[in-house]
Design a protein around this motif. Structure first.
Motif, PDB file in Angstrom:
ATOM      1  N   ARG A 143       0.835  -1.205   0.000  1.00  0.00           N
ATOM      2  CA  ARG A 143       0.000   0.000   0.000  1.00  0.00           C
ATOM      3  C   ARG A 143       0.868   1.253   0.000  1.00  0.00           C
ATOM      4  N   TYR A 144       1.936   1.235   0.809  1.00  0.00           N
ATOM      5  CA  TYR A 144       2.829   2.392   0.856  1.00  0.00           C
ATOM      6  C   TYR A 144       3.489   2.634  -0.495  1.00  0.00           C
ATOM      7  N   ASN A 145       4.041   1.597  -1.087  1.00  0.00           N
ATOM      8  CA  ASN A 145       4.735   1.755  -2.370  1.00  0.00           C
ATOM      9  C   ASN A 145       3.775   2.183  -3.470  1.00  0.00           C
ATOM     10  N   SER A 146       2.554   1.694  -3.420  1.00  0.00           N
ATOM     11  CA  SER A 146       1.548   2.101  -4.413  1.00  0.00           C
ATOM     12  C   SER A 146       1.208   3.578  -4.256  1.00  0.00           C
ATOM     13  N   ARG A 147       1.029   4.009  -3.005  1.00  0.00           N
ATOM     14  CA  ARG A 147       0.712   5.419  -2.756  1.00  0.00           C
ATOM     15  C   ARG A 147       1.883   6.318  -3.109  1.00  0.00           C
ATOM     16  N   LYS A 148       3.088   5.836  -2.868  1.00  0.00           N
ATOM     17  CA  LYS A 148       4.271   6.627  -3.202  1.00  0.00           C
ATOM     18  C   LYS A 148       4.350   6.869  -4.708  1.00  0.00           C
ATOM     19  N   ILE A 149       4.057   5.843  -5.467  1.00  0.00           N
ATOM     20  CA  ILE A 149       4.059   5.981  -6.929  1.00  0.00           C
ATOM     21  C   ILE A 149       2.911   6.871  -7.384  1.00  0.00           C
ATOM     22  N   LEU A 150       1.734   6.667  -6.761  1.00  0.00           N
ATOM     23  CA  LEU A 150       0.561   7.455  -7.134  1.00  0.00           C
ATOM     24  C   LEU A 150       0.817   8.940  -6.922  1.00  0.00           C
ATOM     25  N   TYR A 151       1.507   9.284  -5.842  1.00  0.00           N
ATOM     26  CA  TYR A 151       1.758  10.692  -5.529  1.00  0.00           C
ATOM     27  C   TYR A 151       2.581  11.370  -6.622  1.00  0.00           C
ATOM     28  N   LEU A 152       3.430  10.614  -7.305  1.00  0.00           N
ATOM     29  CA  LEU A 152       4.285  11.185  -8.347  1.00  0.00           C
ATOM     30  C   LEU A 152       3.473  11.729  -9.521  1.00  0.00           C
TER      31      LEU A 152
END
Length: 265
Positions: free
Chosen positions: A254-263
């Motif tokens: 979930r964290y890695n997905s959100r980190k990518i989404l934020y970009l």
């Protein structure tokens, strides 16, 4: 961006832990142009006798300004321990078999966080960070910018030491859920009524579930510094707790997905 950093504890081993918190968390955050306001909530103990951790001996007075730009508020154990809640806790099973000492210590920790909320208006900050004072930060490449950005989607903690609940040593989150986590002592009686025991990590999960928050996690290794600066910590993948293992996996995903989404926003 304004961030409130809450550091709390008994001052055990802070001469060893504080440089890592200052140099690997607070200063790098400030380099990202984040205004960090640090409140250090100290439980002023002069002696520790903890059979579970093996700590036994005197605690040296904590030097002033040991944490970067700290605003220190100090309390005695009696001021932090909610006697009404403790009386209820002593009616449940003492799972650690230490005459409720571990429960008492946990309630004092929760009391420190509640005092931080009393002292600071959480809603006047963009982010809330909570971390114990005796933690040695063992990461040298933590992406704090990604951590701060992703935390707008939900609270973030370390992927280690969940002990069947959710890790509580470190969390970064938005102020609304920060209030709930800092004041989770208010949920202790409900928790023990439901569960029949008390556990810090399980209480953390209980509050997050109640608020319908999806926790995220990063590979942040935090090592407790014991009395006399002894450093010992295990980082085991909990294969013997498969449900926790699955929850940690999804928290990291979930964290890695959100980190990518934020970009992309």
């Amino acid at each position: 961006m304004d961030m409130l950093c809450i550091i709390y504890g008994i001052g055990r081993g802070v001469e060893k832990s504080s440089p890592t918190i200052n140099d690997k968390i607070i200063r790098p955050l400030e380099k990202l142009n984040i205004k960090v306001r640090t409140i250090y909530v100290l439980n002023e103990l002069s002696f520790i006798d903890n059979k579970r951790s093996g700590d036994y001996g005197s605690i040296k007075p904590v030097p002033e300004n040991i944490f970067l730009n700290e605003e220190r508020v100090s309390y005695s154990k009696d001021e932090l321990l909610d006697q009404e809640i403790f009386a209820r806790v002593k009616k449940i099973k003492d799972v650690h078999n230490d005459n409720f000492k571990s429960y008492e210590n946990l309630l004092c920790q929760l009391g420190m966080l509640r005092e931080a909320h009393k002292k600071k208006d959480f809603m006047s900050f963009d982010r809330i960070l909570m971390i114990r004072d005796d933690l040695l930060v063992n990461n040298s490449n933590l992406d704090l910018l990604a951590l701060v950005n992703a935390s707008c989607y939900g609270p973030i903690t370390s992927m280690w030491h969940w002990h069947g609940g959710v890790g509580e040593r470190f969390v970064i989150c938005m102020p609304k859920i920060g209030i709930k986590l800092a004041c989770r002592i208010n949920e202790v009686i409900n928790f023990i009524s439901d569960k029949g025991y008390l556990n810090g990590e399980h209480l953390q999960k209980y509050v997050l579930d109640k608020e319908k928050e999806k926790i995220m996690a990063v590979n942040l290794k935090l090592i407790r510094v014991r009395l006399n600066f002894l450093v010992k910590e295990n980082f085991y993948i909990p294969f013997w707790r498969p449900y926790e293992l699955v929850r940690v996996f999804f928290a990291v995903f979930r964290y890695n997905s959100r980190k990518i989404l934020y970009l992309f926003y």
